[in-house]
Enzyme design. Structure first.
Site, short mmCIF file in Angstrom:
data_model
loop_
_atom_site.label_atom_id
_atom_site.label_comp_id
_atom_site.label_asym_id
_atom_site.label_seq_id
_atom_site.Cartn_x
_atom_site.Cartn_y
_atom_site.Cartn_z
N GLU A 165 0.80 -1.23 0.00
CA GLU A 165 0.00 0.00 0.00
C GLU A 165 0.83 1.28 0.00
OE1 GLU A 165 -2.79 -0.55 3.22
OE2 GLU A 165 -3.55 -2.40 2.38
N ASN A 206 2.28 -4.38 -3.53
CA ASN A 206 0.89 -4.80 -3.36
C ASN A 206 0.06 -3.58 -2.95
OD1 ASN A 206 -0.98 -7.10 -3.06
ND2 ASN A 206 -0.95 -6.66 -0.85
N GLU A 271 -5.91 -10.41 -2.39
CA GLU A 271 -6.75 -10.33 -1.18
C GLU A 271 -8.23 -10.24 -1.55
OE1 GLU A 271 -5.37 -7.29 1.54
OE2 GLU A 271 -3.27 -7.67 1.06
N ASP A 273 -12.01 -10.15 -1.91
CA ASP A 273 -13.31 -10.36 -1.28
C ASP A 273 -14.27 -9.33 -1.86
OD1 ASP A 273 -12.46 -8.14 0.22
OD2 ASP A 273 -12.18 -9.28 2.07
O1 G3I Z 1 -4.71 -10.02 18.05
C1 G3I Z 1 -5.43 -8.94 18.65
C2 G3I Z 1 -6.21 -9.42 19.83
O2 G3I Z 1 -5.32 -9.89 20.82
C3 G3I Z 1 -7.05 -8.28 20.36
O3 G3I Z 1 -7.86 -8.72 21.40
C4 G3I Z 1 -7.93 -7.70 19.28
C5 G3I Z 1 -8.74 -6.50 19.76
O4 G3I Z 1 -8.84 -5.51 18.79
O5 G3I Z 1 -7.13 -7.31 18.20
C6 G3I Z 1 -6.37 -8.36 17.64
O6 G3I Z 1 -5.64 -7.86 16.56
C7 G3I Z 1 -6.36 -7.60 15.38
C8 G3I Z 1 -5.71 -8.37 14.26
O7 G3I Z 1 -6.34 -8.05 13.03
C9 G3I Z 1 -5.80 -9.87 14.46
O8 G3I Z 1 -7.13 -10.29 14.46
C10 G3I Z 1 -6.30 -6.12 15.11
O9 G3I Z 1 -7.03 -5.40 16.11
C11 G3I Z 1 -6.89 -5.84 13.76
O10 G3I Z 1 -6.68 -4.48 13.43
C12 G3I Z 1 -6.22 -6.70 12.70
O11 G3I Z 1 -6.88 -6.46 11.48
C13 G3I Z 1 -6.16 -6.89 10.35
C14 G3I Z 1 -5.97 -5.71 9.41
O12 G3I Z 1 -5.32 -6.14 8.25
C15 G3I Z 1 -5.16 -4.60 10.05
O13 G3I Z 1 -5.03 -3.56 9.15
C16 G3I Z 1 -6.96 -7.95 9.66
O14 G3I Z 1 -7.06 -9.11 10.47
C17 G3I Z 1 -6.27 -8.32 8.34
O15 G3I Z 1 -7.08 -9.21 7.63
C18 G3I Z 1 -6.07 -7.04 7.54
O16 G3I Z 1 -5.46 -7.35 6.32
C19 G3I Z 1 -5.21 -6.25 5.46
C20 G3I Z 1 -3.97 -6.57 4.68
O17 G3I Z 1 -2.90 -6.81 5.54
C21 G3I Z 1 -3.62 -5.45 3.71
N1 G3I Z 1 -4.73 -5.15 2.87
C22 G3I Z 1 -5.99 -4.87 3.54
C23 G3I Z 1 -6.35 -6.02 4.46
C24 G3I Z 1 -7.69 -5.78 5.11
O18 G3I Z 1 -7.65 -4.69 5.97
#
Ligand code: G3I
Length: 512
Positions: A165, A206, A271, A273
């Site tokens: 990004e 990406n 990615e 969806d």
């Molecule tokens: O692991 C912690 C957990 O311990 C905690 O209790 C919880 C409370 O908020 O958060 C958990 O972490 C989260 C993490 O995902 C794991 O589930 C984060 O808050 C959350 O922000 C994070 O989101 C991820 C996101 O990227 C962050 O920007 C998504 O899972 C992930 O699928 C997403 O992936 C991104 C790609 O990397 C880049 N492109 C966009 C895509 C979608 O946003």
């Protein structure tokens, strides 16, 4: 109204659309009649065409046995959704932790899957110590991070999203600790460091919203052209493809992929969806299926498109609802891990069969695409842009074809004029008239019926756009906002609410 995967209609001749929907759904859920192609997984189907089909995953989900079972069997490639990101792998400067990522590569090894590494340099999920570094120390920290991580995963990761990004929506560079310290040079520096650490890994840039032609993909195109000119190690461009039903399909995705391929780069859908505003309904589900199908078709049509990764395969573990409240249902499988119509659409696009088998060879395999050419929903004209595409393998005689676009008349005259303003096939071959529906439905008490005086549509061919227009003879106003077939998209996209008939039998679309 029932959700029907429109491309299947042709096989079922005169069966009512609703019944066909029920049948195909039942067949796909129960597995349908056994045959070899039907049992092939998405990855096997893709692999038969020289591509992979993969999914993102995450550590907590792998403890869900039913989930892991499908992940391990249906997909040939996985991407860790979080576990290789900087905040996980180097939360404290110099303290590396690859435990979570190792679980992912271990799963992949067990299931004969490849792994896309995601991601080495990103402005997000970046521990705060990076942003707090004096700018003179950022390059060394970035290089060290890349070197440690890419070296650790050498042999286990086949492709890296080295930089994720880098652009804003308008194509300007996104600021980040890396950009702020090194300007745009951080990208070449990151790619060189990754190549030095793992010369065998394919190195990608990406981003999202670079799937179609536009300012952001132009910026990516300019960047990668420059990097290649400078001899920077770069193998491919990743198009995230976080699509949404309500935003339309990316403009000319295949052509956009092809221009990157023509530079000598690989292209990957990284990615995918397709989210929607909840609750899901038949029309949104049909549009979603069509988007998944179109992405798959675009990748298949571009030789250098190496594969597709969905951003997790099930609604159960989607990132969407927490990021876009009120939206969701974005994935190929529902929350109970049952495949959705989009899954069938992808299978079919990959050349597989589902339900009652593939219909590619059926006569009359047509789809309708629509764009709205009318900026006002409340004026005295309705202006649908229509084009038909032959999705089958046999020619279709256009004189057998009729199309219906449903709308509401409102007050005023009950008589109409209709027009074909322009079409590459010639408006003289296009017939059109307004018909009052026998059984008026909400949003659909009249329809514009389009036909053809002759001509043949070859397999894969399109009529090109047909610019249509209608008005009441007293020029009184319409309210198009609730019209059944109305859509706000101004680029051509598959239109499930426009019906196509061959010889009077429905072959595409959902009737009101
Ligand atoms: O692991 C912690 C957990 O311990 C905690 O209790 C919880 C409370 O908020 O958060 C958990 O972490 C989260 C993490 O995902 C794991 O589930 C984060 O808050 C959350 O922000 C994070 O989101 C991820 C996101 O990227 C962050 O920007 C998504 O899972 C992930 O699928 C997403 O992936 C991104 C790609 O990397 C880049 N492109 C966009 C895509 C979608 O946003």
């Amino acid at each position: 109204m029932s959700s029907v995967k429109p491309r299947r209609h042709g096989r079922h001749g005169g069966l009512p659309v609703l019944l066909v929907g029920a049948l195909t759904l039942a067949l796909s859920l129960t597995g349908g009649p056994a045959n070899a192609a039907q049992q092939a997984t998405l990855h096997e189907l893709a692999a038969a065409q020289g591509k992979y089909f993969g999914s993102a995953t995450d550590n907590p989900e792998l403890t869900d046995a039913a989930y892991a079972d499908i992940l391990g069997s249906e997909f040939g490639q996985i991407t860790p959704g979080n576990s290789m990101k900087w905040d996980t792998t180097e939360p404290v400067q110099g303290q590396f932790n690859f435990a979570k990522g190792d679980v992912i590569t271990g799963f992949a090894a067990q299931h004969d899957q490849t792994v896309r590494g995601h991601t080495l340099v990103w402005h997000s999920q970046l521990p705060s110590w990076v942003g707090a570094l004096p700018s003179t120390q950022v390059e060394a920290a970035m290089t060290r991070h890349i070197t440690e991580e890419a070296t650790h995963y050498r042999g286990a990761v086949t492709a890296w999203d080295v930089v994720n990004e880098p652009f804003n929506e308008d194509g300007t560079y996104r600021t980040s600790p890396f950009y702020n310290a090194m300007g745009t040079d951080y990208i070449a520096t990151a790619l060189r460091a990754a190549h030095a650490a793992d010369p065998d890994a394919k190195l990608y840039l990406n981003d999202y919203n670079i799937e179609g032609l536009g300012a952001k993909s132009d910026a990516m195109y300019a960047l990668v052209s420059e990097l290649l000119d400078e001899g920077v190690p770069l193998d491919g461009v990743g198009m995230q493809a976080h699509l949404a039903v309500q935003y339309g399909f990316p403009y000319q995705m295949q052509a956009n992929m092809q221009r990157f391929a023509d530079l000598g780069l690989d292209v990957a859908v990284t990615e995918l969806d397709v989210r929607m505003q909840l609750p899901a309904d038949a029309a949104k589900t049909a549009t979603q299926s069509s988007y998944y199908q179109q992405v798959t078709e675009a990748c298949l049509a571009v030789e250098r498109c190496v594969g597709i990764t969905v951003w997790d395969y099930t609604d159960k573990y989607s990132w969407v609802p927490s990021t876009f409240p009120g939206q969701g249902a974005a994935n190929l499988y529902d929350e109970n891990l049952s495949p959705k119509p989009a899954h069938s659409a992808v299978r079919t696009a990959l050349g597989g069969q589902d339900g009652g088998g593939g219909e590619g060879g059926e006569p009359g395999a047509l789809k309708a695409q629509y764009r709205n050419s009318d900026s006002s929903v409340g004026d005295n004209q309705i202006k649908p842009g229509l084009q038909l595409v032959n999705t089958g393998t046999t020619p279709v005689s256009l004189s057998d074809v009729t199309v219906r676009y449903w709308f509401t008349a409102g007050n005023g005259a009950a008589t109409y004029n209709s027009w074909c303003d322009w079409s590459p096939i010639g408006c003289s071959t296009v017939t059109h008239r307004v018909v009052a529906a026998d059984t008026p439905e909400a949003g659909a008490d009249h329809y514009l019926e389009v036909g053809f005086t002759g001509g043949t549509l070859a397999p894969g061919a399109t009529t090109g756009e047909i610019q249509l227009r209608l008005n009441k003879t007293d020029w009184s106003l319409f309210d198009e906002s609730d019209d059944y077939s109305y859509g706000s998209g101004t680029s051509y996209a598959d239109a499930s609410r426009i019906a196509v008939y061959v010889g009077g039998e429905p072959v595409w679309g959902i009737e009101p």
